[in-house]
Write an enzyme that holds these catalytic residues in place. Structure first.
Site, PDB file in Angstrom:
ATOM      1  N   LYS A 144     -17.001   2.688 -13.920  1.00 57.24           N
ATOM      2  CA  LYS A 144     -16.471   1.554 -13.022  1.00 57.24           C
ATOM      3  C   LYS A 144     -17.408   0.986 -12.460  1.00 57.24           C
ATOM      4  CE  LYS A 144     -12.358   2.706 -10.918  1.00 57.24           C
ATOM      5  NZ  LYS A 144     -11.586   3.085  -9.924  1.00 57.24           N
TER       6      LYS A 144
ATOM      7  N   THR B 189      -3.822   6.670  -2.839  1.00 58.27           N
ATOM      8  CA  THR B 189      -2.807   7.763  -2.082  1.00 58.27           C
ATOM      9  C   THR B 189      -1.916   7.871  -3.135  1.00 58.27           C
ATOM     10  OG1 THR B 189      -2.094   6.157  -0.547  1.00 58.27           O
ATOM     11  CG2 THR B 189      -4.135   7.831   0.081  1.00 58.27           C
TER      12      THR B 189
ATOM     13  N   LEU C 118      14.840 -12.611  -2.160  1.00 61.05           N
ATOM     14  CA  LEU C 118      16.596 -12.706  -2.034  1.00 61.05           C
ATOM     15  C   LEU C 118      16.670 -12.922  -3.610  1.00 61.05           C
ATOM     16  CD1 LEU C 118      18.100 -14.074   1.127  1.00 61.05           C
ATOM     17  CD2 LEU C 118      18.043 -11.549   0.275  1.00 61.05           C
TER      18      LEU C 118
ATOM     19  N   CYS D  43       2.854   0.521  -5.335  1.00 60.52           N
ATOM     20  CA  CYS D  43       3.104   0.587  -3.670  1.00 60.52           C
ATOM     21  C   CYS D  43       4.358   0.734  -3.334  1.00 60.52           C
ATOM     22  CB  CYS D  43       2.415  -0.730  -3.059  1.00 60.52           C
ATOM     23  SG  CYS D  43       0.617  -0.865  -3.132  1.00 60.52           S
TER      24      CYS D  43
ATOM     25  N   LYS E 167       5.142  -7.299 -12.007  1.00 56.81           N
ATOM     26  CA  LYS E 167       5.312  -8.377 -11.495  1.00 56.81           C
ATOM     27  C   LYS E 167       4.207  -9.418 -12.185  1.00 56.81           C
ATOM     28  CE  LYS E 167       3.190  -9.629  -7.749  1.00 56.81           C
ATOM     29  NZ  LYS E 167       3.064  -9.761  -6.120  1.00 56.81           N
TER      30      LYS E 167
END
Length: 447
Positions: free
Chosen positions: A37, A93, A261, A271, A335
Site C-alpha cells: 500500500k 474498525t 427519501l 459504514c 453506491k
C-alpha cells in the site's frame, strides 16, 4: 514553526486525510503496516476509486515531478514518532466476526505501537469510528505507555466522509467536531483546520463521549430515514400507492427534507450497517439497549429489501424458478462514484439469484474487479449492453449516472425480454415504457 502531521492507516479514510492535509499546506507523513500500500501511494496511486483523490495525491507526493513534495509515506513507527506534532489515527474498525460489536484491534494496535515512541509533547487525534467510551480508555493507555506521559494528549475528531465526495468533504466539511480535554488540544486542532474554519465550516468543541457519539448518531439517523421510506414503499405496494410521489410530498416539509427519501433496495457499504450494529451493541453494554431497539427494525427493513428484489425478479421471469433464466444486473457497488462493494445490496441480490440457479451477468462502471473478488462465480460483462444481451429480466441496482442515461431502445434490441426492475427508483419510467419495456420500480404502481 508549522505543525507537522502524520496519518496512521492509509485506507480509504487515511489516504484521503493525508492528501487533504498536504493540500491544506502541511508537511505530512502517512504510515501503513502493508508495504504494498505504501509503495502504491508513494507512486501517486490510490488503492480505491474516489473521484479527485488520485489527482490530489499526485500534486503533493514527494518524488513526483511537479509535486509540492509535502507528502511522504512510510512503514516505520520510529520515523512517524520523530516526525509528527499531530498524529491522526485513521485505522479501520470493522464489525466483529459473528457479533454486532466493533473490532478495535487495529486502533488499539496503532496506539500500542506509537505511544512508547512519544518522547516530546504531541497531540494524538482519533478519527476512526469507535464505541463511545473508547477515547477515555485510549487516553489513559496513551499517557501510561508514552515516555512523555500526559503530554501525549488525545483528541477525538470523527470523520464524516461520503464515498464519492470524500475529497470535498475533507477540504470543505459541513462541520468539524473535536472532543478534547484541554485548551491546548483545541488550539492545535483550530490551527490544523484553520482554512475550512475560515471558509465557514462550523467548529464544534465537545467532550470525548459526545464526539464519539456524533458519527454513530448521524449514521443511525440516515439509516432510519432510508428504512422509513422503504417501509412506506412496502405499504404503497400493498395499497397501490406511489412511494416516489409520497416522498416528494413529504420532502417539501422542511422539518423532514427530501434527501435520503428515495425508496429502493436499501443501504450498504462499510459504514452504515456496521455502525448501527456496533451502536446497538455498545448501548447494550452501557445498559441503554432499549434506547436503540428501533435500530433493529431499521436494520431488518433494510435487509428485507434485498429479498424483496429477488422475489420481484422471480415474478418477472415467470414466478417459478430462476433455473435456465438469464438475469442482467446493472450495478455492483453499494453506491455510485465508488468501487466499494462491501455489504453491497446490488451484489447481494445478484448473489442470491445466482445461488437459486439464475444465470447472472453483472456490469458496473468501477466495481468489477472488487465484485469479481467477492463473487467470482457470477458472470461479468464489459458494458451494460453486453450484460443485457439475451436477458430475461434486467435489474437496475446501483444508481450510476451512466445507467440513467442508457438508451432504452438500444438495450431493448438485444434483451431477451424487455422487462426492467428499477431497484433504485432512479430511471425514467415513461422513457422505458415508450421503448416497449415492462417497467417496475419498488413501491410504485405497475403502470
Amino acid at each position: 514553526m508549522a505543525l507537522r502531521i502524520t496519518v496512521i492507516g492509509t485506507g480509504y479514510l487515511g489516504a484521503t486525510h493525508a492528501a487533504a492535509m498536504a493540500e491544506l499546506g502541511f508537511e505530512v507523513l502517512g504510515l501503513d503496516v502493508v508495504p504494498e500500500k505504501i509503495e502504491m501511494l508513494s507512486a501517486g496511486r490510490v488503492p480505491m476509486y474516489e473521484p479527485g483523490l488520485e489527482e490530489m495525491l499526485q500534486r503533493h507526493v514527494a518524488g513526483i515531478e511537479g509535486s509540492t513534495g509535502r507528502l511522504r509515506f512510510t512503514t516505520s513507527w520510529e520515523e512517524v514518532a520523530d516526525f509528527g506534532d499531530v498524529h491522526f489515527v485513521c485505522t479501520n474498525t470493522p464489525q466483529k466476526h459473528g457479533e454486532y460489536a466493533c473490532d478495535m484491534t487495529y486502533v488499539e494496535s496503532a496506539f500500542d505501537s506509537l505511544a512508547p515512541l512519544l518522547t516530546r509533547p504531541v497531540l494524538v487525534v482519533g478519527k476512526s469510528t469507535v464505541p463511545v467510551g473508547s477515547a477515555a480508555r485510549l487516553a489513559a493507555r496513551l499517557a501510561e505507555l508514552a515516555p512523555v506521559g500526559a503530554d501525549a494528549e488525545l483528541a477525538w475528531n470523527p470523520e464524516f466522509l461520503r464515498e464519492g465526495f470524500a475529497v470535498d468533504d475533507t477540504l470543505h466539511p459541513d462541520r468539524i467536531v473535536v472532543g478534547v480535554t484541554s485548551e491546548r488540544a483545541e488550539k492545535v486542532l483550530r490551527e490544523v483546520y484553520a482554512v475550512p474554519v475560515g471558509e465557514g465550516s462550523p467548529f464544534v468543541v465537545t467532550d470525548y463521549p459526545t464526539a464519539e457519539l456524533v458519527k454513530t448518531a448521524a449514521n443511525s439517523f440516515l439509516a432510519t430515514k432510508i428504512s422509513f421510506i422503504n417501509a412506506m414503499a412496502e405499504v404503497c405496494e400493498a395499497a397501490d400507492g406511489d412511494v416516489a410521489k409520497l416522498a416528494e410530498a413529504i420532502g417539501h416539509d422542511e422539518r423532514i427534507g427530501s434527501k435520503f427519501l428515495r425508496a429502493g433496495i436499501g443501504f450498504g457499504g462499510g459504514c452504515l450497517p456496521k455502525d448501527i450494529r456496533a451502536f446497538m451493541a455498545r448501548a447494550g453494554e452501557l445498559g441503554a439497549d432499549q434506547a436503540l431497539t428501533f435500530l433493529r427494525e431499521v436494520d431488518s427493513i433494510n435487509m428485507r429489501r434485498r429479498g424483496h428484489m429477488v422475489e420481484l425478479a422471480r415474478e418477472a421471469v415467470g414466478g417459478g424458478s430462476f433455473l435456465g433464466k438469464r438475469v442482467a444486473v446493472l450495478g455492483a457497488t453499494f453506491k455510485p462514484d465508488s468501487d466499494d462493494v462491501r455489504d453491497s445490496p446490488a451484489l447481494n441480490v445478484a448473489g442470491q439469484i445466482h445461488l437459486q440457479g439464475g444465470q447472472v451477468t453483472v456490469f458496473d462502471p468501477k466495481g468489477m474487479e472488487n465484485a469479481r473478488r467477492v463473487f467470482p462465480t457470477l458472470g461479468y460483462a464489459e458494458s451494460a449492453l453486453d450484460a443485457v444481451r439475451g436477458a430475461d429480466v434486467v435489474l437496475h441496482l446501483t444508481e450510476w449516472r451512466e445507467f440513467r442515461e442508457l438508451d432504452a431502445e438500444a438495450l431493448g434490441a438485444v434483451a431477451g425480454h424487455r422487462i426492467i426492475l428499477d431497484g433504485r427508483n432512479a430511471l425514467d419510467p415513461v422513457a422505458w415504457r415508450e421503448a416497449g419495456w415492462t417497467f417496475r420500480a419498488m413501491g410504485r404502481p405497475t403502470a
